[in-house]
Motif scaffolding. Structure first.
Motif, PDB file in Angstrom:
ATOM      1  N   PRO A   1       1.960 -18.415  40.933  1.00 47.83           N
ATOM      2  CA  PRO A   1       1.580 -17.535  41.956  1.00 47.83           C
ATOM      3  C   PRO A   1       2.347 -17.933  43.189  1.00 47.83           C
TER       4      PRO A   1
ATOM      5  N   THR B   1      -8.333 -14.717  43.542  1.00 43.44           N
ATOM      6  CA  THR B   1      -7.281 -13.771  43.283  1.00 43.44           C
ATOM      7  C   THR B   1      -5.741 -14.363  43.363  1.00 43.44           C
ATOM      8  N   CYS B   2      -4.881 -13.864  42.717  1.00 41.15           N
ATOM      9  CA  CYS B   2      -3.184 -14.456  42.820  1.00 41.15           C
ATOM     10  C   CYS B   2      -2.432 -13.466  42.175  1.00 41.15           C
ATOM     11  N   ASP B   3      -1.254 -13.625  42.604  1.00 37.47           N
ATOM     12  CA  ASP B   3      -0.088 -12.656  42.135  1.00 37.47           C
ATOM     13  C   ASP B   3       0.496 -13.452  41.058  1.00 37.47           C
TER      14      ASP B   3
ATOM     15  N   ASN C   1      -7.053 -16.256  38.752  1.00 30.84           N
ATOM     16  CA  ASN C   1      -7.891 -14.865  39.096  1.00 30.84           C
ATOM     17  C   ASN C   1      -9.108 -15.103  38.435  1.00 30.84           C
TER      18      ASN C   1
END
Length: 156
Positions: A97, A122-124, A132
């Motif tokens: 992330p 949460t993460c990308d 997540n």
């Protein structure tokens, strides 16, 4: 001899009931302070080698997440003992992330002196599915300092 047997049994029973010496007494680690009202965000654009939080637990999690985002970041190599080894794996398919946001929901001290820290995150990225959802950080003290021993995801 027969009169001596009940006396010996009484001594054994009394010895078993006395409090343990303070030298051999195990104590569970005190749960560190944290704020369940605060949300923490770490981003590749604003990583810092210093922790500005008042909580040792938050600083330990932030160090782990900083090195998750960028394992080559300043402070990661010298703090490797306080972070799970898998965080330093190098593989392009891991999809690390660039931003992680989390909130601590509760702490659960365990009998072995460790503490489980329950978070919502949460993460990308993907990162083993460990950024997540509901993520639990298992914490322990090393040299008087809190460290992330392991982390895992829990399904809703």
């Amino acid at each position: 001899m027969i009169r001596l047997l009940p006396f010996c049994c009484l001594l054994v029973l009394l010895n078993a009931c006395k409090p343990a010496d303070s030298d051999t007494k195990e104590t569970a680690a005190a749960a560190p302070a944290f704020s369940d009202a605060e949300t923490y965000t770490l981003s590749a654009d604003n990583l810092s080698p210093d922790c500005k939080q008042d909580s040792e637990i938050v600083c330990a999690i932030n160090l782990s997440l900083t090195c998750t985002i960028n394992p080559d970041f300043s402070g990661c190599a010298e703090n490797k003992a306080y972070i799970p080894d898998f965080i330093f794996m190098q593989d392009d398919s891991l999809r690390r992330p660039a931003t992680v946001t989390y909130r601590i929901n509760k702490l659960k001290p365990l009998d072995d002196g460790t503490v489980e820290v329950y978070t919502t995150s949460t993460c990308d990225g993907v990162w083993f599915g460990l950024c997540n959802g509901n993520i639990i950080y298992t914490m322990k003290t090393i040299d008087g300092r809190w460290a992330v021993k392991d982390l895992y995801a829990v399904e809703n």
